[in-house]
Design a protein around this motif. Structure first.
Motif, PDB file in Angstrom:
ATOM      1  N   TYR A 121      -1.186   8.516   9.471  1.00  0.00           N
ATOM      2  CA  TYR A 121      -1.086   9.167   8.157  1.00  0.00           C
ATOM      3  C   TYR A 121      -1.482  10.641   8.274  1.00  0.00           C
ATOM      4  O   TYR A 121      -0.797  11.527   7.765  1.00  0.00           O
ATOM      5  CB  TYR A 121      -2.004   8.436   7.161  1.00  0.00           C
ATOM      6  N   ARG A 122      -2.593  10.897   8.963  1.00  0.00           N
ATOM      7  CA  ARG A 122      -3.100  12.275   9.066  1.00  0.00           C
ATOM      8  C   ARG A 122      -2.121  13.162   9.841  1.00  0.00           C
ATOM      9  O   ARG A 122      -1.872  14.301   9.461  1.00  0.00           O
ATOM     10  CB  ARG A 122      -4.465  12.280   9.753  1.00  0.00           C
ATOM     11  N   ASN A 155       1.814  -2.675   4.763  1.00  0.00           N
ATOM     12  CA  ASN A 155       1.454  -4.047   4.388  1.00  0.00           C
ATOM     13  C   ASN A 155      -0.055  -4.091   4.127  1.00  0.00           C
ATOM     14  O   ASN A 155      -0.830  -3.457   4.845  1.00  0.00           O
ATOM     15  CB  ASN A 155       1.824  -4.979   5.549  1.00  0.00           C
ATOM     16  N   LYS A 156      -0.465  -4.837   3.110  1.00  0.00           N
ATOM     17  CA  LYS A 156      -1.888  -4.826   2.730  1.00  0.00           C
ATOM     18  C   LYS A 156      -2.796  -5.373   3.827  1.00  0.00           C
ATOM     19  O   LYS A 156      -3.878  -4.845   4.061  1.00  0.00           O
ATOM     20  CB  LYS A 156      -2.081  -5.619   1.434  1.00  0.00           C
ATOM     21  N   VAL A 216       0.857  -1.190   0.000  1.00  0.00           N
ATOM     22  CA  VAL A 216       0.000   0.000   0.000  1.00  0.00           C
ATOM     23  C   VAL A 216       0.896   1.244   0.000  1.00  0.00           C
ATOM     24  O   VAL A 216       1.784   1.366   0.849  1.00  0.00           O
ATOM     25  CB  VAL A 216      -0.900   0.016   1.262  1.00  0.00           C
ATOM     26  N   ARG A 217       0.655   2.144  -0.935  1.00  0.00           N
ATOM     27  CA  ARG A 217       1.439   3.384  -0.979  1.00  0.00           C
ATOM     28  C   ARG A 217       0.627   4.481  -0.313  1.00  0.00           C
ATOM     29  O   ARG A 217      -0.364   4.947  -0.869  1.00  0.00           O
ATOM     30  CB  ARG A 217       1.750   3.768  -2.417  1.00  0.00           C
ATOM     31  N   LEU A 218       1.066   4.887   0.871  1.00  0.00           N
ATOM     32  CA  LEU A 218       0.243   5.804   1.654  1.00  0.00           C
ATOM     33  C   LEU A 218       0.520   7.276   1.378  1.00  0.00           C
ATOM     34  O   LEU A 218      -0.388   8.049   1.112  1.00  0.00           O
ATOM     35  CB  LEU A 218       0.442   5.531   3.148  1.00  0.00           C
ATOM     36  N   LEU A 219       1.783   7.667   1.467  1.00  0.00           N
ATOM     37  CA  LEU A 219       2.058   9.110   1.507  1.00  0.00           C
ATOM     38  C   LEU A 219       3.475   9.424   1.041  1.00  0.00           C
ATOM     39  O   LEU A 219       4.432   8.764   1.453  1.00  0.00           O
ATOM     40  CB  LEU A 219       1.871   9.587   2.964  1.00  0.00           C
ATOM     41  N   PHE A 235      -2.933  -2.933   6.729  1.00  0.00           N
ATOM     42  CA  PHE A 235      -3.775  -1.770   6.409  1.00  0.00           C
ATOM     43  C   PHE A 235      -5.249  -2.093   6.626  1.00  0.00           C
ATOM     44  O   PHE A 235      -6.032  -1.222   6.984  1.00  0.00           O
ATOM     45  CB  PHE A 235      -3.521  -1.328   4.961  1.00  0.00           C
ATOM     46  N   ILE A 236      -5.626  -3.343   6.434  1.00  0.00           N
ATOM     47  CA  ILE A 236      -7.020  -3.731   6.680  1.00  0.00           C
ATOM     48  C   ILE A 236      -7.266  -3.937   8.175  1.00  0.00           C
ATOM     49  O   ILE A 236      -8.232  -3.464   8.736  1.00  0.00           O
ATOM     50  CB  ILE A 236      -7.354  -5.004   5.875  1.00  0.00           C
ATOM     51  N   GLU A 237      -6.307  -4.591   8.815  1.00  0.00           N
ATOM     52  CA  GLU A 237      -6.480  -4.934  10.237  1.00  0.00           C
ATOM     53  C   GLU A 237      -6.331  -3.710  11.135  1.00  0.00           C
ATOM     54  O   GLU A 237      -7.037  -3.581  12.135  1.00  0.00           O
ATOM     55  CB  GLU A 237      -5.432  -5.990  10.592  1.00  0.00           C
ATOM     56  N   ILE A 296      -4.350   5.159   9.501  1.00  0.00           N
ATOM     57  CA  ILE A 296      -4.879   6.417   8.940  1.00  0.00           C
ATOM     58  C   ILE A 296      -4.690   7.577   9.930  1.00  0.00           C
ATOM     59  O   ILE A 296      -4.381   8.697   9.528  1.00  0.00           O
ATOM     60  CB  ILE A 296      -6.353   6.253   8.502  1.00  0.00           C
ATOM     61  N   LYS A 343      -6.423  -0.348  10.147  1.00  0.00           N
ATOM     62  CA  LYS A 343      -6.683   0.828   9.308  1.00  0.00           C
ATOM     63  C   LYS A 343      -6.814   2.113  10.129  1.00  0.00           C
ATOM     64  O   LYS A 343      -6.246   3.140   9.766  1.00  0.00           O
ATOM     65  CB  LYS A 343      -7.961   0.611   8.484  1.00  0.00           C
ATOM     66  N   GLU A 344      -7.530   2.039  11.243  1.00  0.00           N
ATOM     67  CA  GLU A 344      -7.751   3.260  12.033  1.00  0.00           C
ATOM     68  C   GLU A 344      -6.433   3.819  12.553  1.00  0.00           C
ATOM     69  O   GLU A 344      -6.190   5.022  12.503  1.00  0.00           O
ATOM     70  CB  GLU A 344      -8.724   2.978  13.176  1.00  0.00           C
TER      71      GLU A 344
END
Lengths: 290, 205
Positions: free
Chosen positions: B195-196, B180-181, B78-81, B184-186, B192, B188-189
């Motif tokens: 990330y913010r 990791n994909k 996953v490419r985040l930022l 990112f699902i497990e 993210i 995510k919160e």
């Protein structure tokens, strides 16, 4: 003893190709148990077993040719080693056996092979003419529970990223690589909420603000979740993988870095159907590490 | 707990400085230690090219790595930022007195980045002979090992000092936050939220 092959690479006589599978002792026993438990639960759910040929004429028409191990028959037609079971099972059921049986739930326990030499052991099931994915998730859940596993299942809807890509003129690559920065830089409130949605209990807040065509697809995710007894569930509505046939609701059971099972709804031969695959190799690895 | 793979060197230092600003505490590796735990984060110090492997196999949930490495490895991540640090370019370099001859049937390119090189020249319908090297790439055209090189250029000084020039730029690169994909699902919160915070911090610069 060693054998001399092309480019002078020495191969020991005990060597097996990278990508092939070898199970013995504990791991072979686990493989047998997983397959036995799965076939028992599938049988209880009304599925019958099918064993399809290792060789196929049609796989290269539907799958990426680069992934297929191909050769020629005596008429120089392309034959391939089975790289995917679903396509052949559905074709056999609808074209050959459809007239003689009303059975529409089939399962198979057989490996698939990918170029150059990858073996994947799997247990698969196809429910032809059924669009309710909860029964597939339910069977997977029963199998995992039997082995004391509680993997996370994430539910997605492949139509959602497709709709967004089309309407906002975006590349599906952005969703495939989950390029969050590009998605959030669009500064669309409902898109941001969709990207961040994880907990099933938050879906109503998102349904309220998304455009109508996405609302319909999100409601399908919600409705699927509500039918499940399993509660270790996350939503990932923007998840996108270019899959061979799953084109709407989709689920994947994950444990750490392993995909233990995945399935979804699809249309084949004009019939809405659902199916899933349990990945035996990842299952064994997870149980051994436990 | 989020595990973060960082590439040894300046990018790790700059990334940890961002964490210090966000969380208001020290993020400092003890001498020669490769693991650092602070609060809800566990940092791993790894070689730049190895960051994608640590994240792909989920030894780390997220990581920081150059876009050039991501393109070269082309892993399912996953490419985040774009963190906007560690900026550089991937360039074709040649001796000062030479030009890339597209009419030549046989062009040899020395590089660490075999896939980026192959992809770039394939798009130009050129079948180049790529020679994989692990360091001192600038030497290759000077001793006749290759006609040109494909290498990372930050200021261009190293090329100049060795009598080379940039003839083409293949891509611009900077450090990216990746995930990791499954993580990112497990998680995510958590991811993210981080990330913010990072995104806001780098906007201040």
């Amino acid at each position: 003893m060693q054998f001399l092959v092309k480019n002078y690479i020495m191969i020991d006589e005990h060597e097996i190709p990278t990508g092939s599978r070898l199970y013995f002792g504990k791991s072979a026993k686990l493989k047998r148990e997983i397959e036995a438990v799965s076939s028992e639960f599938l049988g209880e759910a009304g599925f019958e077993e099918i064993v399809t040929p290792f060789f196929s004429y049609h796989q290269h028409q539907s799958l990426n040719e680069k992934e297929i191990i191909r050769f020629s028959d005596e008429q120089n037609n392309i034959v391939s080693l089975r790289a995917d079971s679903t396509l052949d099972v559905v074709r056999l059921m609808t074209k050959r056996l459809g007239r003689s049986t009303k059975q529409n739930k089939w399962f198979y326990i057989q490996p698939v092979f990918r170029y150059p030499n990858t073996e994947i052991n799997q247990i698969g099931a196809e429910f032809i003419g059924n669009n309710d994915l909860s029964s597939s998730i339910g069977i997977c859940e029963k199998v995992f529970t039997k082995f004391d596993l509680n993997p996370l299942v994430h539910i997605s809807n492949i139509k959602i990223p497709k709709i967004i890509a089309e309407e906002l003129n975006l590349s599906l690559d952005i969703f495939e690589k989950a390029e969050l920065q590009k998605i959030l830089s669009l500064e669309i409130d409902w898109l941001e909420k969709l990207a961040c949605l994880q907990r099933p209990e938050d879906i109503d807040k998102v349904i309220e603000i998304v455009p109508q065509n996405i609302k319909v697809e999100l409601k399908k995710m919600k409705s699927l979740y509500e039918k499940l007894n399993y509660k270790n569930v996350h939503f990932s509505p923007l998840y996108y993988v270019n899959m061979r046939y799953y084109d709407e609701l989709f689920f994947r059971f994950i444990d750490k870095n392993c995909t233990l099972a995945k399935g979804g709804s699809y249309e084949s031969e004009g019939l809405e159907s659902t199916g899933f695959g349990l990945y035996t190799d990842a299952f064994i690895e997870t149980l051994i590490k436990k | 707990m989020l595990t973060v793979a960082l590439p040894k060197g300046r990018i790790a230092e700059e990334t940890l400085a961002i964490f210090e600003k966000i969380f208001g505490k020290s993020f400092l590796f003890d001498d020669r230690k490769l693991i650092l735990e602070v609060g809800e984060f566990r940092f791993l110090l790894v070689r730049n090219q190895d960051v994608p492997a640590y994240v792909l196999h989920q030894s780390a949930d997220i990581g920081v790595v150059g876009l050039d490495v991501l393109e070269e490895k082309d892993e399912d991540l996953v490419r985040l930022l774009d963190l906007g640090i560690g900026k550089c370019k991937v360039c074709v370099g040649m001796r000062d007195d030479e030009e890339l001859n597209y009419n030549s049937p046989d062009i040899k390119i020395a590089t660490k980045m075999v896939n980026i090189t192959q992809n770039y020249f394939s798009k130009k319908a050129m079948a180049v002979d790529v020679i994989k090297l692990y360091g001192s790439i600038e030497l290759a055209p000077l001793v006749g090992l290759a006609d040109a090189i494909v290498d990372i250029v930050e200021t261009g000084t190293t090329m100049k000092q060795n009598g080379l020039k940039v003839v083409e730029t293949i891509m611009e690169s900077s450090a990216h936050l990746i995930a990791n994909k499954n993580s990112f699902i497990e998680k995510k919160e958590e991811i993210i939220s981080l990330y913010r915070k990072i995104s806001e911090e780098i906007k201040k610069k």
